[in-house]
Scaffold this motif. Structure first.
Motif, PDB file in Angstrom:
ATOM      1  N   MET A 260       0.847  -1.191   0.000  1.00 54.26           N
ATOM      2  CA  MET A 260       0.000   0.000   0.000  1.00 54.26           C
ATOM      3  C   MET A 260       0.883   1.241   0.000  1.00 54.26           C
ATOM      4  O   MET A 260       1.904   1.293   0.678  1.00 54.26           O
ATOM      5  CB  MET A 260      -0.930  -0.001   1.221  1.00 54.26           C
ATOM      6  CG  MET A 260      -1.991   1.086   1.191  1.00 54.26           C
ATOM      7  SD  MET A 260      -3.153   1.002   2.578  1.00 54.26           S
ATOM      8  CE  MET A 260      -3.979  -0.524   2.224  1.00 54.26           C
ATOM      9  N   LYS A 261       0.481   2.234  -0.749  1.00 51.38           N
ATOM     10  CA  LYS A 261       1.227   3.483  -0.869  1.00 51.38           C
ATOM     11  C   LYS A 261       0.443   4.589  -0.164  1.00 51.38           C
ATOM     12  O   LYS A 261      -0.706   4.872  -0.531  1.00 51.38           O
ATOM     13  CB  LYS A 261       1.415   3.817  -2.349  1.00 51.38           C
ATOM     14  CG  LYS A 261       2.383   4.940  -2.651  1.00 51.38           C
ATOM     15  CD  LYS A 261       2.597   5.028  -4.160  1.00 51.38           C
ATOM     16  CE  LYS A 261       3.634   6.060  -4.528  1.00 51.38           C
ATOM     17  NZ  LYS A 261       3.867   6.097  -5.997  1.00 51.38           N
ATOM     18  N   VAL A 262       1.048   5.183   0.867  1.00 51.57           N
ATOM     19  CA  VAL A 262       0.312   6.139   1.690  1.00 51.57           C
ATOM     20  C   VAL A 262       1.100   7.429   1.874  1.00 51.57           C
ATOM     21  O   VAL A 262       2.338   7.428   1.862  1.00 51.57           O
ATOM     22  CB  VAL A 262      -0.040   5.540   3.075  1.00 51.57           C
ATOM     23  CG1 VAL A 262      -0.835   4.263   2.903  1.00 51.57           C
ATOM     24  CG2 VAL A 262       1.200   5.275   3.898  1.00 51.57           C
ATOM     25  N   LEU A 263       0.372   8.511   2.037  1.00 50.06           N
ATOM     26  CA  LEU A 263       0.951   9.824   2.291  1.00 50.06           C
ATOM     27  C   LEU A 263       0.415  10.357   3.608  1.00 50.06           C
ATOM     28  O   LEU A 263      -0.801  10.447   3.788  1.00 50.06           O
ATOM     29  CB  LEU A 263       0.595  10.798   1.166  1.00 50.06           C
ATOM     30  CG  LEU A 263       0.966  12.276   1.380  1.00 50.06           C
ATOM     31  CD1 LEU A 263       2.485  12.452   1.395  1.00 50.06           C
ATOM     32  CD2 LEU A 263       0.331  13.156   0.301  1.00 50.06           C
ATOM     33  N   PHE A 264       1.318  10.685   4.527  1.00 51.78           N
ATOM     34  CA  PHE A 264       0.928  11.299   5.792  1.00 51.78           C
ATOM     35  C   PHE A 264       1.392  12.745   5.810  1.00 51.78           C
ATOM     36  O   PHE A 264       2.561  13.030   5.527  1.00 51.78           O
ATOM     37  CB  PHE A 264       1.560  10.562   6.975  1.00 51.78           C
ATOM     38  CG  PHE A 264       0.909   9.239   7.307  1.00 51.78           C
ATOM     39  CD1 PHE A 264      -0.252   8.826   6.682  1.00 51.78           C
ATOM     40  CD2 PHE A 264       1.474   8.407   8.274  1.00 51.78           C
ATOM     41  CE1 PHE A 264      -0.847   7.608   6.988  1.00 51.78           C
ATOM     42  CE2 PHE A 264       0.886   7.187   8.589  1.00 51.78           C
ATOM     43  CZ  PHE A 264      -0.274   6.784   7.937  1.00 51.78           C
ATOM     44  N   ILE A 265       0.473  13.635   6.175  1.00 52.60           N
ATOM     45  CA  ILE A 265       0.824  15.027   6.420  1.00 52.60           C
ATOM     46  C   ILE A 265       1.074  15.151   7.912  1.00 52.60           C
ATOM     47  O   ILE A 265       0.171  14.958   8.722  1.00 52.60           O
ATOM     48  CB  ILE A 265      -0.309  15.995   5.998  1.00 52.60           C
ATOM     49  CG1 ILE A 265      -0.891  15.589   4.648  1.00 52.60           C
ATOM     50  CG2 ILE A 265       0.202  17.424   6.009  1.00 52.60           C
ATOM     51  CD1 ILE A 265       0.095  15.562   3.521  1.00 52.60           C
ATOM     52  N   GLY A 266       2.286  15.463   8.295  1.00 49.44           N
ATOM     53  CA  GLY A 266       2.687  15.403   9.697  1.00 49.44           C
ATOM     54  C   GLY A 266       3.401  14.080   9.919  1.00 49.44           C
ATOM     55  O   GLY A 266       4.483  13.843   9.393  1.00 49.44           O
TER      56      GLY A 266
END
Length: 344
Positions: free
Chosen positions: A1-7
């Motif tokens: 899974m490819k995920v982007l976290f802000i913070g």
């Protein structure tokens, strides 16, 4: 899974970031780069990509360019851990509506109605908090995002944490702006500590590792799209029990002074109207049935007395978690003395 976290490096998000890497997923962390060192990738099968960017200050075009330069053209999940106002989520919507399959907004259980009409909180409990602007802003964010889901199919999942803690700070009800260390120091020094009300209201503490397991169970979960769900422990404790567990862990007697929440709110430089009247002064018990339905097999397995031993040991061993707050210490003595109690 490819995920982007802000913070991605706060109390809640650090544990989730670690869990994502443990699961072998590809994690893109977009933040100002001040605390990325807290994410230890050693021995974790996932991939960590760091993007140094200030999402609140930089233009949308610049942000997307930086994401694409890091090979982040599309994500299974985008989660923003530092969105607090409708303006923040509106910018997120513009940035991510075409490049993510699921957007997770971190709201707050403090958004549930105050005062509560029922002590048992479910996701259908109304959202209304006249005492805390922070909570009202979270409600506005939820309203905006759910409207985008209904109107445009924006794949939103709303998560509502309650009082989540980690190894960085002992969770308490009454403390100053620099965190809880000064209260712990008062306990260690044999001084009195303030407990709001009479200490008998119920509260729920959730360890961030438990929270992370539930959160990752919602990630990429098609049944969670369009839903709001809170993540908390099933364990309810009185504030007397919470403070006693902490004192016992420190191996010191608990010297409690009980002061009404309204008095504290009216006689302090701190926002106790919001954090107490709008949150911690209320008895709350959370029904986690919906979470367990969405994430089969999940349960919060770290009991408070177990988690707090780990947290206390970490705080005592790390000076970076010991932020002195002499102003709060002085204020506590003044408030206690104003009750006609001898300062000891």
């Amino acid at each position: 899974m490819k995920v982007l976290f802000i913070g991605g490096t706060g109390i809640i998000s650090t544990a989730i970031s670690k869990r994502v890497l443990e699961l072998g997923w590809e994690l893109f962390l977009l933040n100002r780069g001040n605390r990325n060192k807290v994410i230890d990738i050693q021995g974790k099968p996932g991939k960590l990509v760091e993007i140094c960017c200030d999402i609140r200050e930089e233009s949308g075009e610049t942000i997307l360019q930086k994401i694409k330069a890091a090979d982040g053209d599309r994500f299974d999940v985008v989660a923003d851990f530092i969105a607090f106002t409708q303006e923040h989520v509106a910018k997120d919507y513009t940035l991510f509506k075409d490049i993510c399959r699921q957007y997770i907004f971190i709201s707050s259980a403090s958004a549930y109605q105050k005062p509560l009409s029922s002590y048992l909180i479910t996701e259908s409990t109304p959202l209304a908090n006249p005492y805390w602007e922070y909570s009202r802003n979270k409600i506005a964010c939820e309203d905006f995002l759910m409207a985008k889901y209904r109107e445009n199919g924006f794949p939103i999942t709303i998560v509502r944490p309650s009082h989540t803690y980690s190894e960085r700070s002992v969770p308490l009800g009454v403390h100053g702006n620099k965190g809880s260390w000064q209260v712990i120091k008062r306990m260690l020094d044999g001084k009195q500590v303030i407990i709001h009300g009479d200490g008998t209201s119920l509260w729920t503490m959730t360890h961030n590792r438990d929270f992370a397991r539930a959160f990752t169970g919602l990630m990429g979960n098609i049944r969670a799209v369009g839903e709001a769900v809170h993540i908390t422990s099933d364990e309810s404790l009185t504030w007397n029990q919470i403070y006693q567990v902490i004192a016992d862990t420190l191996n010191v007697p608990l010297r409690a002074v009980y002061i009404s929440s309204r008095y504290l709110a009216q006689n302090s430089p701190y926002d106790f109207t919001g954090s107490l009247i709008g949150d911690k002064a209320n008895s709350v018990v959370f029904d986690n049935t919906k979470l367990k339905r969405l994430v089969p097999g999940y349960y919060a397995g770290i009991r408070f007395d177990q988690g707090i031993r780990e947290t206390t040991a970490s705080v005592l061993a790390n000076s970076e978690y010991q932020a002195a707050d002499p102003e709060f210490d002085t204020w506590c003595d003044k408030v206690i003395a104003a009750q006609g109690i001898t300062i000891q």
